[in-house]
Structure formats: C-alpha cells, structure tokens
Scaffold this active site. Sequence first.
Site, PDB file in Angstrom:
ATOM      1  N   SER A   1       0.826  -1.211   0.000  1.00  0.00           N
ATOM      2  CA  SER A   1       0.000   0.000   0.000  1.00  0.00           C
ATOM      3  C   SER A   1       0.856   1.255   0.000  1.00  0.00           C
ATOM      4  O   SER A   1       0.483   2.271  -0.555  1.00  0.00           O
ATOM      5  CB  SER A   1      -0.889   0.045   1.239  1.00  0.00           C
ATOM      6  OG  SER A   1      -1.697  -1.081   1.307  1.00  0.00           O
TER       7      SER A   1
ATOM      8  N   GLU B   1      -5.260  -0.614  -8.291  1.00  0.00           N
ATOM      9  CA  GLU B   1      -4.252   0.309  -8.830  1.00  0.00           C
ATOM     10  C   GLU B   1      -3.125  -0.543  -9.416  1.00  0.00           C
ATOM     11  O   GLU B   1      -2.542  -1.365  -8.701  1.00  0.00           O
ATOM     12  CB  GLU B   1      -3.702   1.224  -7.730  1.00  0.00           C
ATOM     13  CG  GLU B   1      -4.702   2.270  -7.260  1.00  0.00           C
ATOM     14  CD  GLU B   1      -4.173   3.154  -6.134  1.00  0.00           C
ATOM     15  OE1 GLU B   1      -4.520   4.329  -6.100  1.00  0.00           O
ATOM     16  OE2 GLU B   1      -3.413   2.653  -5.275  1.00  0.00           O
TER      17      GLU B   1
ATOM     18  N   HIS C   1      -2.301  -3.356  -6.756  1.00  0.00           N
ATOM     19  CA  HIS C   1      -2.772  -2.946  -5.432  1.00  0.00           C
ATOM     20  C   HIS C   1      -4.282  -3.090  -5.330  1.00  0.00           C
ATOM     21  O   HIS C   1      -5.037  -2.313  -5.915  1.00  0.00           O
ATOM     22  CB  HIS C   1      -2.340  -1.491  -5.173  1.00  0.00           C
ATOM     23  CG  HIS C   1      -2.698  -0.997  -3.814  1.00  0.00           C
ATOM     24  ND1 HIS C   1      -3.093   0.290  -3.553  1.00  0.00           N
ATOM     25  CD2 HIS C   1      -2.729  -1.638  -2.621  1.00  0.00           C
ATOM     26  CE1 HIS C   1      -3.349   0.424  -2.262  1.00  0.00           C
ATOM     27  NE2 HIS C   1      -3.139  -0.729  -1.682  1.00  0.00           N
TER      28      HIS C   1
ATOM     29  N   ASN D   1      -4.516   6.255  -1.665  1.00  0.00           N
ATOM     30  CA  ASN D   1      -4.154   6.484  -0.265  1.00  0.00           C
ATOM     31  C   ASN D   1      -3.484   7.840  -0.061  1.00  0.00           C
ATOM     32  O   ASN D   1      -3.551   8.405   1.022  1.00  0.00           O
ATOM     33  CB  ASN D   1      -3.263   5.349   0.256  1.00  0.00           C
ATOM     34  CG  ASN D   1      -4.077   4.098   0.543  1.00  0.00           C
ATOM     35  OD1 ASN D   1      -5.301   4.162   0.689  1.00  0.00           O
ATOM     36  ND2 ASN D   1      -3.421   2.951   0.626  1.00  0.00           N
TER      37      ASN D   1
HETATM   38  P1  NAD Z   1      -2.144  -9.854   6.889  1.00  0.00           P
HETATM   39  O1  NAD Z   1      -1.341  -9.640   8.098  1.00  0.00           O
HETATM   40  O2  NAD Z   1      -3.596 -10.170   7.037  1.00  0.00           O
HETATM   41  O3  NAD Z   1      -1.517 -11.000   6.007  1.00  0.00           O
HETATM   42  C1  NAD Z   1      -0.145 -11.146   5.743  1.00  0.00           C
HETATM   43  C2  NAD Z   1       0.107 -12.626   5.569  1.00  0.00           C
HETATM   44  O4  NAD Z   1       1.421 -12.812   5.075  1.00  0.00           O
HETATM   45  C3  NAD Z   1       0.014 -13.437   6.869  1.00  0.00           C
HETATM   46  O5  NAD Z   1      -0.925 -14.470   6.689  1.00  0.00           O
HETATM   47  C4  NAD Z   1       1.428 -13.960   7.069  1.00  0.00           C
HETATM   48  O6  NAD Z   1       1.452 -15.235   7.671  1.00  0.00           O
HETATM   49  C5  NAD Z   1       1.938 -14.000   5.653  1.00  0.00           C
HETATM   50  N1  NAD Z   1       3.396 -13.976   5.554  1.00  0.00           N
HETATM   51  C6  NAD Z   1       4.271 -13.209   6.264  1.00  0.00           C
HETATM   52  N2  NAD Z   1       5.532 -13.468   5.868  1.00  0.00           N
HETATM   53  C7  NAD Z   1       5.459 -14.412   4.900  1.00  0.00           C
HETATM   54  C8  NAD Z   1       6.419 -15.086   4.098  1.00  0.00           C
HETATM   55  N3  NAD Z   1       7.711 -14.844   4.210  1.00  0.00           N
HETATM   56  N4  NAD Z   1       5.977 -15.982   3.177  1.00  0.00           N
HETATM   57  C9  NAD Z   1       4.669 -16.226   3.041  1.00  0.00           C
HETATM   58  N5  NAD Z   1       3.716 -15.626   3.786  1.00  0.00           N
HETATM   59  C10 NAD Z   1       4.103 -14.729   4.689  1.00  0.00           C
HETATM   60  O7  NAD Z   1      -1.945  -8.535   5.997  1.00  0.00           O
HETATM   61  P2  NAD Z   1      -2.869  -7.949   4.852  1.00  0.00           P
HETATM   62  O8  NAD Z   1      -3.803  -6.959   5.446  1.00  0.00           O
HETATM   63  O9  NAD Z   1      -3.411  -9.066   4.042  1.00  0.00           O
HETATM   64  O10 NAD Z   1      -1.821  -7.110   4.006  1.00  0.00           O
HETATM   65  C11 NAD Z   1      -0.920  -7.715   3.122  1.00  0.00           C
HETATM   66  C12 NAD Z   1      -0.346  -6.670   2.187  1.00  0.00           C
HETATM   67  O11 NAD Z   1      -1.413  -6.039   1.490  1.00  0.00           O
HETATM   68  C13 NAD Z   1       0.424  -5.555   2.874  1.00  0.00           C
HETATM   69  O12 NAD Z   1       1.477  -5.156   2.040  1.00  0.00           O
HETATM   70  C14 NAD Z   1      -0.607  -4.444   2.961  1.00  0.00           C
HETATM   71  O13 NAD Z   1      -0.038  -3.161   3.031  1.00  0.00           O
HETATM   72  C15 NAD Z   1      -1.344  -4.639   1.680  1.00  0.00           C
HETATM   73  N6  NAD Z   1      -2.721  -4.113   1.662  1.00  0.00           N
HETATM   74  C16 NAD Z   1      -3.527  -4.247   2.739  1.00  0.00           C
HETATM   75  C17 NAD Z   1      -4.816  -3.739   2.693  1.00  0.00           C
HETATM   76  C18 NAD Z   1      -5.735  -3.885   3.855  1.00  0.00           C
HETATM   77  O14 NAD Z   1      -6.768  -3.196   3.883  1.00  0.00           O
HETATM   78  N7  NAD Z   1      -5.460  -4.744   4.804  1.00  0.00           N
HETATM   79  C19 NAD Z   1      -5.267  -3.110   1.523  1.00  0.00           C
HETATM   80  C20 NAD Z   1      -4.424  -3.025   0.426  1.00  0.00           C
HETATM   81  C21 NAD Z   1      -3.146  -3.528   0.508  1.00  0.00           C
END
Ligand code: NAD
Length: 649
Positions: free
Chosen positions: A406, A439, A427, A477
Amino acid sequence: MTSAARIEKHGSIAVLVIDNPPVHALSTAVKLGIVAGLDAVEHDSSVTGVVITTASKTFVAGADLKEMDRPLEPPFLPELLARIDAFPKPVAAALYGNVLGGGFELALACRLRVAAPGTKIGLPEVKVGLIPGSTGTQRLLRRVDFNTAVDVITSGKPMSAARALELGLIHQISSGDVRADTIAALERAVAENKVPASSASGVAALPGADVGTLEASVKKAARGALAPLHAFRLLVETAPLSYEDGCKKERELFVQLRSSFEARALRHSFAAERNAGRAPDLAGIAARNLSHVGVIGGGLMGCGIAFASLTSGYAVTVVEGSDAAMDAARGRMDALFASSLGSGRMTEAKATELRSRLAMTTDYAKLGDADLVIEAVFESMDVKRAVFTKLDEVTRPDAILASNTSYLDLDAIADITKNPARVVGIHFFSPAHIMRLVEVVRGAKTQKDIVATSVAFARKLGKVPVITGVCEGFCGNRILKYYRIAGEAMLEDGASPQDIDAAMNFYGFPMGPFAVQDLAGLEIAYANRKNNPAKRPDGRPLDLLERVVDAGRKGQKNAKGWYDYAPGARRGEPSDEVMALLAQARAEKGITPRSFSRDEIIEKMIGAMRNEARKLIAEGIVGSPDDVDLVLIHGYGFPAHKGGPMFEV
Ligand code: NAD
C-alpha cells in the site's frame, strides 16, 4: 432494411433480428431498423406474427449512452413501442442475456415474452441518473403490485428469468432454443387466438398505507442519489392516472433528468470505467495469457486475491510462511467459500471445481510454473525483501512479480530482484474479492507488456484498473491522507467527528472518514505518523489522532475510537472522552472553537481531495482526472452520482 435490423422468415412468422453489437443498444439506427422491419411486414399477408430478437450474445441491454448527450431524435421510443403494442400482427420477444432498460421496455411492448434461463431482466435507469422513459413505469405498474414496481425501478437491480415468470412479466422460460420456442409459442397463440393482452392494459397498482415508510426506505438506499426518489414520486403520482397520462408524466420527467447533473455524472463514471487502464504508450501492446497465479501470504488480502483469481478461472497457489500460518489461511479461504455458498452466490459444484484449482502450501518451489505471483505479506520492507529474493530463485525468469504493497516504494522492491522490469504493483482494496478498484502501479523499470497484462488481469477479475506511478500511497491512499488531514484540521478548529461524518454521509459517502478509521483501526495510521508526522496545510502539526490513540482508543476493535461502541455495535455514539480530548487540544493550542456548516465541511473535504489530485496529475502519477474519479468511486466510497472529485471542475 438497415444494417442494424433485418427480417428472417420462419414460415408465417417474421423474425426481426436487431444487430448492433456488442449489446444491441437502442440507438437511432436500431430504432429506424425496427420501424423498417415493421413497415416491411405490416401488409405482408404471408406473415401472421413477428418475433423480435437480436443477432448474438444478448437481447437489447439498454439505451445507447453515447446518444444521451445529444438532443433526442426520432423515431422516439414511446411512439415506436405504441406501434408494436397495437401492431395488426402480434409481436413477441425472444429474450436472453441482458434485457435491461429500453430493452425491457421493448420486451414489455410485445404481447408475448419468452426468456432463456439465466436471462437478467430489469430497469437499471436510476443507475445512470434516469427513470425508465418509454412506458416502462406505467407498464410495470399494470403488471405487478405497487411495492414490487417501486423495488424494481428504484433499486435498478435486475431480476432472474424465474422471478420475472413468477411476477408475470414474462410468459414462458425456454428450455432450449429461445428463438425457436418463441416462434412456436407465437404460432400457437395465433392459431388458438390466445394472444396475451397488452401490458399497457388494465389499471395501475395503487400505493398502500405504507407509502411514507416506503419513501423513507427508498431515500435511505439512494444514499443521496436523486433519480430513485424521482422515480418513486412519479410512481405515486401516476398510479391513479390513466395509462396515457401516466406515460406523459413519465416522459416529461425522463427528458428533464437526461441533462441533470446526476445523469451527466453517472454517464461520466460509466464512460471512465470503460476506458480504465488505458495509457497512450500501451496502445497495441498485447497482454500475455496467464493461467497459474501464485499468491504469497494467505492473510486478509492474499486470501481475497486468491478467491477473486479462482472465481475468474485461474489456477491459484497460495504460499504461506509456516504451517501454523497455513492453517489460519485455510480457515480464511474456507470462510470465503462458506460466505459465497451461504448467500447462494455459489453452488457446491462450483465450489468443488474452484477448490480443484487451489493449492495451499509452504513450499515456494510450487511456484515454478506460475505466470504471475502476487505478494501480499506483511507491510514491511524486510519481509518483502526476503520474499522477493526467494521469488527470484524459484519462479520462471519471465514470470510477472507483483506486490500488493500500500505504501512501500515499489521501485525499491523491484530492485531487490535481478530483473526489476518484471516487477509491478497490483494494489487491491479490502475486501479484495469484492472491492472493484485495482491500482496497477507502474515502476520506473516495469516492462510495458507487464503493465498491459496486469491491467488485463484486473479486468478479467471484474475490477476497475487504474494505472498509477510510484509515490507514497499511490493515487488513492495519498488523496485519502489529505482528505483525513482536512477533517482533523476542522476537528481542531471546532468541528466534531460526528459533524464531519454526517456531512460526508449527506454528500453520499456510505461512511464518514472518522467512522471508517474506527472500522479499520487507528493503530496503523498512528504508527505511520510516528515516522511521518501529519501537518495542516499551513504547516502546523496535527496530533489529534495521537491523543485519541494514547488515550487507549484503537477503534472498533476495542469498542472505542473516534466514537464509543456498545458491545457488538457497528455504529458508534459520540464520545464525551473524545470531545474532552479535542477541547483540551484546542485550549493548549490557543484555538477558539468555531462551528462549521455542512456545506463548508463538504467543500473543505472535497477541496482537499481535488488539491492533491491536481498535484498527482501534474506529477504524472495518474494519467487523467478521470482516473482520479475512478479511484475515489471504486476504492473509497465516493458517490458515483457526484461523478468523482474531478468531474466538471
Ligand atoms: P495480513 O497480516 O492479514 O496477512 C499477511 C500474511 O502474510 C500473513 O498471513 C502472514 O502469515 C503472511 N506472511 C508473512 N511473511 C510471509 C512469508 N515470508 N511468506 C509467506 N507468507 C508470509 O496482511 P494484509 O492486510 O493481508 O496485508 C498484506 C499486504 O497487502 C500488505 O502489504 C498491505 O499493506 C497490503 N494491503 C492491505 C490492505 C488492507 O486493507 N489490509 C489493503 C491493500 C493492501
């Protein structure tokens, strides 16, 4: 005959085939074609009936929006439909695909309607700021009860063929070839002298005693859009009138709404969506074919992305970091399946088919033949570095590597790999299987065909792709940040979170900015602001969020944020503690609180969006104001009926 319609003879039945791909919109050429078709068969004694249908893919899916910005020109649809209604030889309609708007009005003017299973039927005019303007409201009032007519017209939602049959809006569901079945049904009706009555006949359904409650619910669902309320009031006003008088009123309102701000704004959103994801330098660049999509991280976003990819036909491999995390990821995927099954959106058979294309593993080597890998691990450069280093080792050298980050610098992520040209940002927004915005972030070195392929992939997922360049927060964002700052600055000057949220609700956002922050949790923004403190536009520091979080208020997750939450409640109540924190901050900063009108709040909030949007366009991060509108509408709840922050400014 014209090229937009032709006659094919089947024994004594003339089939009038409309041919205006892709959706056979009722353009002037199509209407002229129908007139010519009717002229050709009216006095042909070998013809006993007419079937109207289309050449391919779908029945008429609506009016031609491209013609909406021009003055109305003959032949006018209501007159054409009156001719079909009163035609000396009965006219039937063979329906399939989408039968929407003017397409459904055309069908309703036919005496007999046969639909293929799976046909979607409806009057979605309110979705483009209009009402049905060619007898649709009056015919529907004469076929269904008042509340059903209100629901169909003010929601704009299509119904299934089965529901249309139940409501008596079609006469038969075809079991095989809908054209052949319609011809047969018409021949039978003619032979037995049992042609159904016109849908213009009979008296209209009158509103019941609950008309006030009904109006309130239409208003609530409309979220500030005017067309649904106009439609509702028209139905109430015309129900006691004759068919002719009702049609006259309907047409007057339709003509008036055609050029309204709301209709122009919705047409703009529609057109912008159609053009989404285009960039001048990508013209003619072919997207690659993808079949196997890898997703790294089965968290909130990863599972949503995996689910969306599965439902769009891809083979999907989700890779997690440990067995324990894998179990949690499986639970998340199960919940997504359960929700689709529970709501009836997915059948058991479909779920089984999708699961057969899903692999969940902790073994990165399973990505050896992936065409595209989307990383959705924790938002930490260290974690992303480890993942992209690994992906460089295990993936095919030509596989596309995408990050769902993000805020992190996509170019720095790309440089982790040996070939940054194959790295792109894709994204998604949460929940990723539902939110339509994607995006596509183009890094400094991203190869063009990889951008084109990412756009095509997003489209395949049913999303609205917007191409952005690299900057903190990309387009959405980054704008959100300044929108929130504008809100917080007004809090400091005397407004309350509820004043601001109410104003933005009134404007048409489903939730105001403070309620949204409470829902998402305040801690991530709090942590980000430690490194990157927020400032008012004049440079003064802003610290209200910090004061709220330091008081132990984290959002809905601990039942207190900008609002107080009763146990289990999703709607917050104004908080005395927050009001006291705000008063204290103002006192410490020597700010004399003042009040803000609803209009001033809206102007400042939307003004902040516009201001940042102009900078993004000037910096070349986004290609056009239309892209900004799409980002805000599809990712942030900006009301489509306002066209987006950059519409007509
Ligand atoms: P989350 O914490 O729910 O999920 C992250 C996952 O990654 C976890 O299940 C974790 O076990 C796994 N993980 C960590 N290290 C790992 C590795 N080395 N290999 C494989 N898996 C691994 O987080 P999220 O909210 O799903 O966010 C993930 C990404 O998406 C981030 O970069 C975040 O900025 C982006 N994002 C989030 C949102 C949101 O609203 N939550 C929106 C857009 C983008």
